[in-house]
Design a protein around this motif. Structure first.
Motif, PDB file in Angstrom:
ATOM      1  N   ARG A  62      31.834 -17.656  35.281  1.00 59.02           N
ATOM      2  CA  ARG A  62      32.947 -17.328  36.178  1.00 59.02           C
ATOM      3  C   ARG A  62      32.378 -16.939  37.531  1.00 59.02           C
ATOM      4  O   ARG A  62      31.472 -16.090  37.596  1.00 59.02           O
ATOM      5  N   PRO A 109      43.688 -12.794  35.829  1.00 56.60           N
ATOM      6  CA  PRO A 109      43.797 -12.797  37.297  1.00 56.60           C
ATOM      7  C   PRO A 109      44.319 -14.118  37.846  1.00 56.60           C
ATOM      8  O   PRO A 109      43.627 -14.826  38.563  1.00 56.60           O
ATOM      9  N   ARG A 138      30.053  -7.153  35.307  1.00 58.66           N
ATOM     10  CA  ARG A 138      30.743  -8.350  35.795  1.00 58.66           C
ATOM     11  C   ARG A 138      29.692  -9.368  36.188  1.00 58.66           C
ATOM     12  O   ARG A 138      29.154  -9.355  37.282  1.00 58.66           O
ATOM     13  N   GLU A 152      32.437 -14.863  39.950  1.00 60.83           N
ATOM     14  CA  GLU A 152      32.889 -13.544  40.390  1.00 60.83           C
ATOM     15  C   GLU A 152      31.675 -12.652  40.619  1.00 60.83           C
ATOM     16  O   GLU A 152      31.469 -11.675  39.909  1.00 60.83           O
TER      17      GLU A 152
HETATM   18 MG    MG Z   1      38.218 -11.559  34.632  1.00 61.12          MG
END
Ligand code: MG
Ligand code: ATP
Ligand code: ZN
Length: 303
Positions: free
Chosen positions: A150, A207, A159, A152
């Motif tokens: 991902r 999200p 994260r 991000e």
């Molecule tokens: Mg997420």
């Protein structure tokens, strides 16, 4: 914020995570991996008697399946595609020149391949099962694990851009798959307690991108479609989702043509363990030196 940076730095200093120069892209030490392996054995023990069919896909999936999944409608900001050089010798020369000069983006000439990075461990499963025809009586239960991508980037060690998700996916009637989801919420809480972690469960949402996404968020929350199991990692006030419990209703069943034995559309649900996050929660709670962890936690993980 400061706290997050310092936990990440402490993990680097202890050698548990290995810096690569990119936020959210880390190597893992043998010790870190050993914790994940031990926790996965605990998952095997808890879920093992259910008779799930295990499948392991690589961290890339068929781009056509990715397109059908609708991921670009909901989460375009997170997706990662695999592009490659597909030119001739002349193109190669200009590529090398471009890289040498460095004033233009050399990746512009890269072409999309048939592979997209897997955004969640269950994505390759649905088209694979649909291809088999109707599900057998009793529906389907699958055990998956994959690295997921991902986009991000973050300084929060919890994260990451490439991380592992262990999942169980259930296909059946509404009652069957919502019972499965409840069972794993209860099991998840018990499992985390058994390794000395403080947990709460809360309603959650994905999200979804943009203004249209707001409606999807509201719908997801109103209908209790997603729950998360939260554990403090970088903040006690804002604990981190270490597991998620998702009920897709019949949306994946319809999308992929997943049918039950009697031909009715399958409902699906999946539960995901964020393996790096669980390891980080253990290191945050019990300290960076596994030898110092409470005896009962070590016993649960390593017998
Ligand atoms: Mg997420
Ligand atoms: P978050 O709200 O923190 O972004 P999420 O809702 O996107 O999490 P899911 O899509 O439900 O998470 O993914 C399943 C599990 O994978 C999460 O519960 C979490 O433990 C883990 N996970 C999700 N995103 C990341 C990430 N960027 N780095 C590490 N683990 C992650
Ligand atoms: Zn899933």
């Amino acid at each position: 914020m400061d706290l997050q940076v310092s936990f990440l730095d402490r993990l680097f200093d202890a050698g548990l995570l290995i810096e690569t120069g990119v936020d959210g892209l880390y190597g893992r030490s043998g010790q870190f991996e050993d914790v994940i392996a031990a926790f996965e054995r605990l998952i095997d023990k808890v879920g093992g008697a259910d008779g799930a069919e295990a499948m392991r896909f690589p961290p890339g999936m068929n781009r056509a399946f990715f397109e059908t999944s609708g991921y670009m409608k909901s989460f375009p900001q997170l997706a990662g595609t695999v592009h490659s050089f597909c030119g001739n010798e002349l193109d190669h020369m200009s590529l090398l020149k471009c890289m040498e000069v460095g004033d233009e983006d050399w990746t512009k000439g890269q072409e999309a391949t048939d592979i997209v990075l897997t955004p969640a461990a269950c994505y390759p499963l649905y088209p694979t099962v649909a291809r088999r025809g109707n599900l057998p009586a009793g529906g389907g239960l699958f055990d998956l694990q994959s690295y997921c991508f991902r986009h991000e980037p973050s300084k929060d060690p919890a994260r990451q851009q490439l991380f592992r998700m262990r999942e169980y996916v259930c296909m059946g009637t509404e009652q069957h798959v919502t019972d499965f989801r409840q069972l794993w919420m209860d099991r998840g809480v018990e499992m985390m307690k058994s390794v000395g972690l403080d947990v709460t469960i809360d309603i959650a949402n994905d999200p979804f991108f943009g203004r249209a996404g707001k409606m999807l968020v509201n719908n997801q929350r109103d209908q209790n479609l997603k729950f998360e199991l939260l554990i403090p990692i970088t903040s006690v006030a804002q604990p981190t989702a270490c597991m998620s419990f998702n009920y897709h209703q019949d949306s994946f069943g319809l999308k992929w043509g997943l049918n039950l034995e009697d031909g009715s559309v399958a409902h699906t649900a999946c539960v995901g363990f964020g393996l790096e996050r669980i390891a980080l929660a253990l290191f945050h709670t019990h300290g960076l030196d596994v030898k110092e962890w409470p005896e009962h936690v070590r016993a649960t993980l390593w017998g």
